[in-house]
Design a protein around this motif. Structure first.
Motif, PDB file in Angstrom:
ATOM      1  N   ALA A 155      -7.234  -3.413  -7.667  1.00 51.13           N
ATOM      2  CA  ALA A 155      -7.305  -3.904  -9.042  1.00 51.13           C
ATOM      3  C   ALA A 155      -7.019  -2.782 -10.032  1.00 51.13           C
ATOM      4  CB  ALA A 155      -8.680  -4.503  -9.316  1.00 51.13           C
ATOM      5  N   ARG A 208      -5.130  -0.191  -9.583  1.00 48.29           N
ATOM      6  CA  ARG A 208      -3.689   0.071  -9.575  1.00 48.29           C
ATOM      7  C   ARG A 208      -2.949  -0.993 -10.382  1.00 48.29           C
ATOM      8  NH1 ARG A 208      -4.934   1.475  -4.123  1.00 48.29           N
ATOM      9  NH2 ARG A 208      -4.354  -0.617  -3.395  1.00 48.29           N
ATOM     10  N   TRP A 209      -3.361  -2.242 -10.238  1.00 52.09           N
ATOM     11  CA  TRP A 209      -2.743  -3.343 -10.981  1.00 52.09           C
ATOM     12  C   TRP A 209      -2.934  -3.171 -12.481  1.00 52.09           C
ATOM     13  CZ3 TRP A 209      -5.414  -8.024 -12.946  1.00 52.09           C
ATOM     14  CH2 TRP A 209      -4.516  -9.007 -13.385  1.00 52.09           C
ATOM     15  N   VAL A 211      -0.840  -6.085 -18.588  1.00 53.98           N
ATOM     16  CA  VAL A 211      -2.138  -6.510 -18.064  1.00 53.98           C
ATOM     17  C   VAL A 211      -3.264  -5.825 -18.827  1.00 53.98           C
ATOM     18  CG1 VAL A 211      -3.637  -6.533 -16.041  1.00 53.98           C
ATOM     19  CG2 VAL A 211      -1.187  -6.952 -15.789  1.00 53.98           C
TER      20      VAL A 211
END
Length: 428
Positions: free
Chosen positions: A282, A284-285, A291
């Motif tokens: 998460a 890294r995302w 985002v």
């Protein structure tokens, strides 16, 4: 400051996953409440609200997912530990710290309550007193969280000292008393003792955030927590004596939340373990700029969304059913489920203007102005907590009182604000 600027200035050291969890949790709360609420018309044309958990029992298993209050307390533990340690390094006192943490919650909340007082005075001249009372109780329900969380925040430095000394054992030491209180309350039928678990359960779950912040929980331990926590939930609720639902079901003699039980602690352990297993992918995302900007926007309005989401439901439901715009179909039929989905979308759309209008009060920053001293801060927190508990229990409308305002709770709240200096707040 614009969202793009905030995103660019976010340091690499910030744990963006904590921010994401707040947004995901508030989304689960809102969607969960909207899904569970079933609005119907009675024979006289009035509106009734029933809980879907009572009319479709299979939905009770869904509460194992949508009951995310443990996530708020786990994330709160992580954040409060980081904030308190930062305050100590900067030489700030306990009083300044606890007032700062409390006022960030109190400012948008008191705006919400004040707005509803004004709206209640207007509606009192238009609608039936019974309808106004139901609306006032519905929109005040979320205030229970603030009543408990304020006390947990005030206790955080003391609980941290226990954490520094005993580590994981500090969390475990709270679980045994929870089970004892459960037994006294539900088996021995000792009156009022169950209220102790409002403190014990949420403190135990909050303590998990300290362990997370210390990075003591390895992936192997996290997997064991997730597996063991879920197995305990299944054993105690699906097989054992506790209810399946992780929220209250009308008509049931026992609830896992009112007061909270040891099952809720097990759910918190399960959620903590699962969240820790997802942390690295998460994070890294969340390096993606789009985002992260979305998470920033969500975090800037967390309290506003939480406080006002039932208001959106009340307003939109009144519009849909009193005019009427929704057709009558058999409850739980395929057509009803489609229409219920339409309702949920309508509630979300109705929430947007409320967030745009009132979100600014959550983002105000300035210096705190109020009495100094730890005693004043603690009393202020206690009075504010008591006020929110009374509001949550009795609603924001008192049709038999002057102006329709519940003055006892209001007086406690104003006294708490005075001691905490909630006219302004400095970001921490």
């Amino acid at each position: 400051m614009r969202v793009a600027e905030i995103a660019l200035q976010t340091p690499d050291s910030r744990n963006r996953y904590i921010d994401l969890l707040r947004v995901v949790a508030i989304a689960a709360v809102v969607l969960g409440h909207y899904f569970l609420s079933v609005i119907t018309r009675d024979g006289d044309g009035g509106l009734n609200a029933v809980n879907i958990l009572g009319i479709a029992p299979w939905t009770q298993y869904l509460t194992w997912i949508v009951q995310v209050m443990p996530v708020f307390f786990i994330v709160g533990g992580w954040s409060n530990k980081a904030s308190w340690e930062s305050a100590r390094r900067r030489g700030r006192s306990y009083a300044d710290w606890v007032r700062g943490r409390a006022v960030r919650l109190l400012r948008p909340t008191m705006v919400f309550i004040g707005a509803w007082f004004g709206l209640g005075m207007v509606l009192g001249q238009i609608v039936d007193a019974t309808i106004l009372d139901v609306a006032g109780r519905t929109v005040a329900a979320p205030l229970w969280f603030l009543s408990v969380y304020l006390l947990v925040v005030a206790a955080a430095p003391l609980m941290l000292e226990l954490h520094y000394r005993f580590g994981t054992a500090a969390s475990l030491m709270l679980i045994a008393p929870v089970a004892v209180v459960d037994g006294l309350h539900h088996i021995a039928d000792v009156p009022l003792v169950g209220f102790l678990n409002y403190g014990l359960v949420w403190l135990a779950i909050h303590q998990l955030g300290y362990l997370w912040h210390d990075e003591r929980i390895t992936s192997r331990i996290a997997a064991a927590m997730a597996t063991g926590g879920l197995a305990t939930v299944v054993a105690l609720s699906a097989v054992g004596p506790y209810p399946i639902s992780m929220v209250g079901v009308p008509g049931e003699a026992m609830s896992n939340t009112s007061p909270p039980t040891v099952v809720l602690v097990a759910l918190g352990v399960f959620q903590a373990g699962a969240l820790l297993l997802l942390e690295q992918p998460a994070r890294r995302w969340l390096q993606g700029p789009k985002v992260w900007k979305a998470v920033i926007v969500g975090n800037a309005n967390i309290m506003t969304i939480y406080l006002w989401h039932f208001t959106a439901l009340v307003i939109v439901a009144a519009g849909l059913y009193l005019f009427p715009l929704m057709p009558d179909v058999a409850r739980l039929s395929p057509q009803w489920w489609v229409l219920h989905g339409v309702e949920i979308v309508a509630y979300l759309v109705g929430l947007v203007p409320l967030v745009l209008l009132f979100g600014r009060f959550e983002r105000t920053t300035a210096r705190i102005a109020g009495p100094s001293g730890s005693v004043a801060a603690i009393i202020g927190v206690g009075l504010s907590s008591a006020a929110f508990a009374l509001f949550a229990a009795g609603g924001l409308s008192a049709t038999d009182a002057f102006g329709g305002i519940p003055w006892q709770a209001t007086a406690l709240g104003l006294a708490g604000l005075a001691l905490l200096g909630a006219s302004s707040v400095r970001s921490q």
